[in-house]
Write an enzyme that holds these catalytic residues in place. Structure first.
Site, mmCIF file in Angstrom:
data_model
loop_
_atom_site.group_PDB
_atom_site.id
_atom_site.type_symbol
_atom_site.label_atom_id
_atom_site.label_comp_id
_atom_site.label_asym_id
_atom_site.label_seq_id
_atom_site.Cartn_x
_atom_site.Cartn_y
_atom_site.Cartn_z
ATOM 1 N N GLN A 134 -13.113 11.108 -17.822
ATOM 2 C CA GLN A 134 -11.685 10.595 -17.579
ATOM 3 C C GLN A 134 -11.267 11.655 -15.860
ATOM 4 O OE1 GLN A 134 -9.003 11.539 -20.568
ATOM 5 N NE2 GLN A 134 -7.550 12.586 -19.370
ATOM 6 N N GLY A 135 -10.765 10.493 -15.087
ATOM 7 C CA GLY A 135 -10.301 10.813 -13.831
ATOM 8 C C GLY A 135 -8.929 10.955 -13.763
ATOM 9 N N TYR A 136 -8.065 12.162 -14.436
ATOM 10 C CA TYR A 136 -6.783 12.128 -14.380
ATOM 11 C C TYR A 136 -6.379 13.516 -13.191
ATOM 12 C CZ TYR A 136 -5.328 9.212 -18.210
ATOM 13 O OH TYR A 136 -4.983 8.070 -18.951
ATOM 14 N N GLU A 253 -5.189 10.794 -27.856
ATOM 15 C CA GLU A 253 -6.180 11.920 -27.616
ATOM 16 C C GLU A 253 -5.964 13.088 -28.877
ATOM 17 O OE1 GLU A 253 -7.836 14.959 -24.185
ATOM 18 O OE2 GLU A 253 -5.782 14.119 -23.900
ATOM 19 N N SER A 407 -1.330 22.287 -20.700
ATOM 20 C CA SER A 407 -0.916 23.821 -21.021
ATOM 21 C C SER A 407 0.350 24.005 -22.144
ATOM 22 C CB SER A 407 -0.440 24.453 -19.978
ATOM 23 O OG SER A 407 0.646 24.137 -19.468
#
Length: 427
Positions: A134-136, A253, A407
């Site tokens: 996953q490229g976030y 997710e 977070s």
């Protein structure tokens, strides 16, 4: 909510247990228990083979919102998926290397992709042959994902987007065949506008570089990935609609996968409890520590029932997309259902992130002074790998649980602003 296992579920439990026991042999049997938190480097070759074994058995894609068997997968209800996950954890089957493709990308393609894109990519995932990352996040756009600066410009010759930029905290990037990338395709666009969800093959020498990031545990589950004109094969959901697609994926997710995660947590807690009981039997018990362990057990049970309640109410309120989606179409649930659908993923992340971090602390407290002494890993100049025991690795790895995946501060803001309607933070 009435959540109970019926006769069909118990019949499935028997079949799942028999299948797992019969296939967890040879190298796959040797890989039992490998690949947990902080252990993604363990037995990668065997676990990739195990992924293909699961695909041949039809066990990948159980929750996909598609007719059973379209891509060789079984179609199981929510209770069946939980049954499978329980048996998988009970036999300590290897940690999955294909979960990002199965649980994140595939449902996203089902919800937002074309039939052609589904036919191109879902079979490889269902067979366990193609792995995804996953490229976030980026160095200056982690929790604030809308601040990404990676760009994609269409090539004037072939018309395909060319991706340039840097991604960070990319799980399993070293082993992945493909990466889904959120990139800015609208020239001069800002924040949520002008983003696109791109599918990029990782095998592009000279155009993609993967640099492992060494963690406290000494392992490198995460990497930073540099794109230098890398070709994107597909755009999902249409150019400029990447933010909606990306947010839909993040909701997935924390769907059924949350329950699967909790089953793994339960196994970790059992090991910590067993270690404490052994110390009590030897006369070295601590009543305060015992009370904290009981509280930890009770909190895990509460998280489980909260996850089941949330998934059940989402389905009854007219959930859209695959099982576990946080989207709600209104109607039966009304505004309350919409508020719960938006806030439930954030609540779940807050709960499990703090819980798992406390479990890591308890693991080393149960061990006592021995937990901070002895491993050669702590000697200057020596690698950590192989020097940490399970409790030490759990403690170090869980330091990040309240940060990665969104977070705690960001999750509280989401709940406050989008669910409770409180004023937003000054920007």
């Amino acid at each position: 909510m009435d959540f109970s296992f019926g006769a069909e579920d118990e019949e499935l439990r028997g079949r799942a247990r028999t299948w797992l026991a019969g296939h967890l042999v040879g190298p796959y049997g040797d890989a039992r228990g490998l690949g947990g938190p902080g252990g993604e480097h363990e037995g990668v070759a065997s676990r990739r083979g195990w992924e293909r074994e699961l695909g041949r058995g039809g066990w990948i894609g159980q929750g996909w919102d598609l007719p059973a068997g379209r891509y060789g997968q079984r179609r199981l209800p929510l209770t069946g998926q939980v049954v499978w996950a329980e048996e998988y954890a009970a036999l300590r089957a290897p940690g999955r290397v294909g979960h990002i493709g199965e649980n994140l990308l595939a449902p996203t393609l089902i919800a937002h992709g074309s039939r052609e894109q589904q036919d191109r990519f879902l079979p490889g995932i269902a067979r366990g042959e193609e792995l995804w990352c996953q490229g976030y996040s980026e160095p200056d756009a982690g929790s604030d994902l809308a601040g990404i600066r990676t760009t994609a410009v269409r090539d004037p010759v072939d018309g395909l987007p060319r991706v340039t930029g840097q991604k960070i905290w990319t799980s399993l990037a070293r082993d992945a065949d493909w990466c889904f990338v959120l990139a800015r395709t609208g020239p001069g666009s800002r924040r949520h506008r002008g983003l696109s969800f791109l599918l990029v093959p990782m095998d592009q020498p000279g155009r993609i570089e993967v640099r492992p990031i060494r963690q406290l545990t000494g392992t490198s589950e995460f990497s930073e990935v540099f794109f230098d004109g890398a070709v994107a094969a597909e755009t999902v959901g249409g150019e400029g609609n990447g933010w909606a697609v990306a947010m839909g994926l993040l909701a997935l997710e924390r769907g059924v996968s949350t329950l699967v995660q909790q089953i793994g947590f339960a196994a970790e807690l059992e090991r910590v409890l067993a270690a404490h009981l052994a110390r009590e039997a030897a006369g070295a018990g601590d009543p305060v520590l015992r009370d904290r362990l009981v509280r930890q057990w009770a909190e895990l049970r509460t998280m489980r029932w909260n996850a089941l309640r949330t998934l059940g109410s989402g389905r009854s309120a007219g959930s859209v997309g695959p099982v576990g989606s946080a989207g709600v179409a209104g109607g039966a649930g009304g505004a309350a259902a919409v508020g719960e659908a938006v806030g439930a993923p954030s609540v779940a992340k807050l709960l499990w992130g703090g819980w798992h971090r406390r479990l890591g602390e308890l693991a080393v407290q149960v061990r006592g002074a021995a937990a901070s002494a002895g491993p050669t890993a702590w000697a200057p100049g020596l690698p950590y790998e192989g020097g940490l025991d399970a409790e030490q690795r759990l403690f170090l790895f869980t330091r990040a649980d309240t940060i990665y995946g969104g977070s705690d501060e960001i999750q509280r803001n989401i709940i406050a602003e989008r669910v409770l309607g409180l004023p937003g933070e000054p920007r």
